[in-house]
Design a protein around this motif. Sequence first.
Motif, short mmCIF file in Angstrom:
data_model
loop_
_atom_site.label_atom_id
_atom_site.label_comp_id
_atom_site.label_asym_id
_atom_site.label_seq_id
_atom_site.Cartn_x
_atom_site.Cartn_y
_atom_site.Cartn_z
N ILE A 20 0.84 -1.21 0.00
CA ILE A 20 0.00 0.00 0.00
C ILE A 20 0.87 1.25 0.00
O ILE A 20 0.63 2.19 -0.76
N LEU A 21 1.90 1.27 0.83
CA LEU A 21 2.80 2.43 0.88
C LEU A 21 3.51 2.64 -0.46
O LEU A 21 3.64 3.78 -0.92
N ILE A 22 3.95 1.56 -1.08
CA ILE A 22 4.62 1.69 -2.38
C ILE A 22 3.67 2.22 -3.43
O ILE A 22 4.02 3.10 -4.22
N LEU A 23 2.44 1.69 -3.46
CA LEU A 23 1.46 2.14 -4.45
C LEU A 23 1.10 3.62 -4.25
O LEU A 23 1.00 4.37 -5.23
N VAL A 24 0.95 4.02 -3.01
CA VAL A 24 0.63 5.43 -2.74
C VAL A 24 1.81 6.31 -3.14
O VAL A 24 1.64 7.37 -3.75
N ARG A 25 3.00 5.89 -2.79
CA ARG A 25 4.20 6.69 -3.09
C ARG A 25 4.45 6.81 -4.59
O ARG A 25 4.83 7.86 -5.08
N ARG A 26 4.23 5.73 -5.31
CA ARG A 26 4.52 5.73 -6.75
C ARG A 26 3.40 6.36 -7.57
O ARG A 26 3.58 6.66 -8.74
N ARG A 27 2.22 6.50 -7.01
CA ARG A 27 1.07 7.12 -7.67
C ARG A 27 0.79 6.50 -9.04
O ARG A 27 0.61 7.20 -10.04
N GLY A 28 0.79 5.19 -9.13
CA GLY A 28 0.46 4.51 -10.37
C GLY A 28 1.60 4.32 -11.34
O GLY A 28 1.46 3.65 -12.35
N ARG A 29 2.76 4.93 -11.06
CA ARG A 29 3.91 4.72 -11.94
C ARG A 29 4.52 3.35 -11.67
O ARG A 29 4.47 2.86 -10.55
N PRO A 30 5.11 2.73 -12.68
CA PRO A 30 5.71 1.41 -12.45
C PRO A 30 6.89 1.49 -11.49
O PRO A 30 7.61 2.49 -11.45
N VAL A 31 7.07 0.43 -10.74
CA VAL A 31 8.17 0.35 -9.78
C VAL A 31 9.34 -0.36 -10.44
O VAL A 31 9.19 -1.44 -11.00
N SER A 32 10.51 0.26 -10.39
CA SER A 32 11.70 -0.34 -10.97
C SER A 32 12.47 -1.09 -9.88
O SER A 32 12.76 -0.55 -8.82
N PHE A 33 12.78 -2.34 -10.16
CA PHE A 33 13.55 -3.15 -9.22
C PHE A 33 15.00 -3.29 -9.67
O PHE A 33 15.71 -4.17 -9.22
N SER A 34 15.44 -2.42 -10.56
CA SER A 34 16.80 -2.53 -11.08
C SER A 34 17.86 -2.25 -10.02
O SER A 34 18.98 -2.72 -10.13
N GLY A 35 17.49 -1.52 -8.97
CA GLY A 35 18.45 -1.21 -7.92
C GLY A 35 18.56 -2.28 -6.85
O GLY A 35 19.36 -2.17 -5.93
N VAL A 36 17.75 -3.34 -6.94
CA VAL A 36 17.78 -4.40 -5.95
C VAL A 36 18.95 -5.34 -6.28
O VAL A 36 18.97 -5.97 -7.32
N THR A 37 19.89 -5.39 -5.37
CA THR A 37 21.09 -6.20 -5.58
C THR A 37 21.06 -7.43 -4.68
O THR A 37 20.17 -7.59 -3.85
N ALA A 38 22.05 -8.29 -4.83
CA ALA A 38 22.17 -9.46 -3.97
C ALA A 38 22.35 -9.04 -2.52
O ALA A 38 21.85 -9.68 -1.60
N ARG A 39 23.02 -7.94 -2.31
CA ARG A 39 23.22 -7.42 -0.95
C ARG A 39 21.88 -7.02 -0.33
O ARG A 39 21.65 -7.26 0.85
#
Length: 99
Positions: free
Chosen positions: A63-82
């Motif tokens: 819910i927090l992510i959806l509200v924060r992004r306001r309908g824009r797609p979420v990019s997971f490119s910054g998610v690393t193994a760390r």
Amino acid sequence: MIRAVGRAFAGEGELTERQGSILLASSGVVFSFTAIVFRGVEAATDFQFLTYRGITTVAAMVILILVRRRGRPVSFSGVTARTWFASMVLALTSMLYIL
């Protein structure tokens, strides 16, 4: 403080180090109450409680992510193994804290 958090959440500002520390400490206090709630629950097993706790935490984060992004797609490119490792350690320590 609340306005600063709201602006930072909306992406319109940043928190100071002090504000971030207060916010982090407050979230730790809030999550600490789940151990007290756990002791008060008599009808659920340990893993049932952990499952419901995990589901509500995931729901709140989505819910927090959806509200924060306001309908824009979420990019997971910054998610690393760390990042994955840190999330697994956090999940494990959270489970062991309750158990």
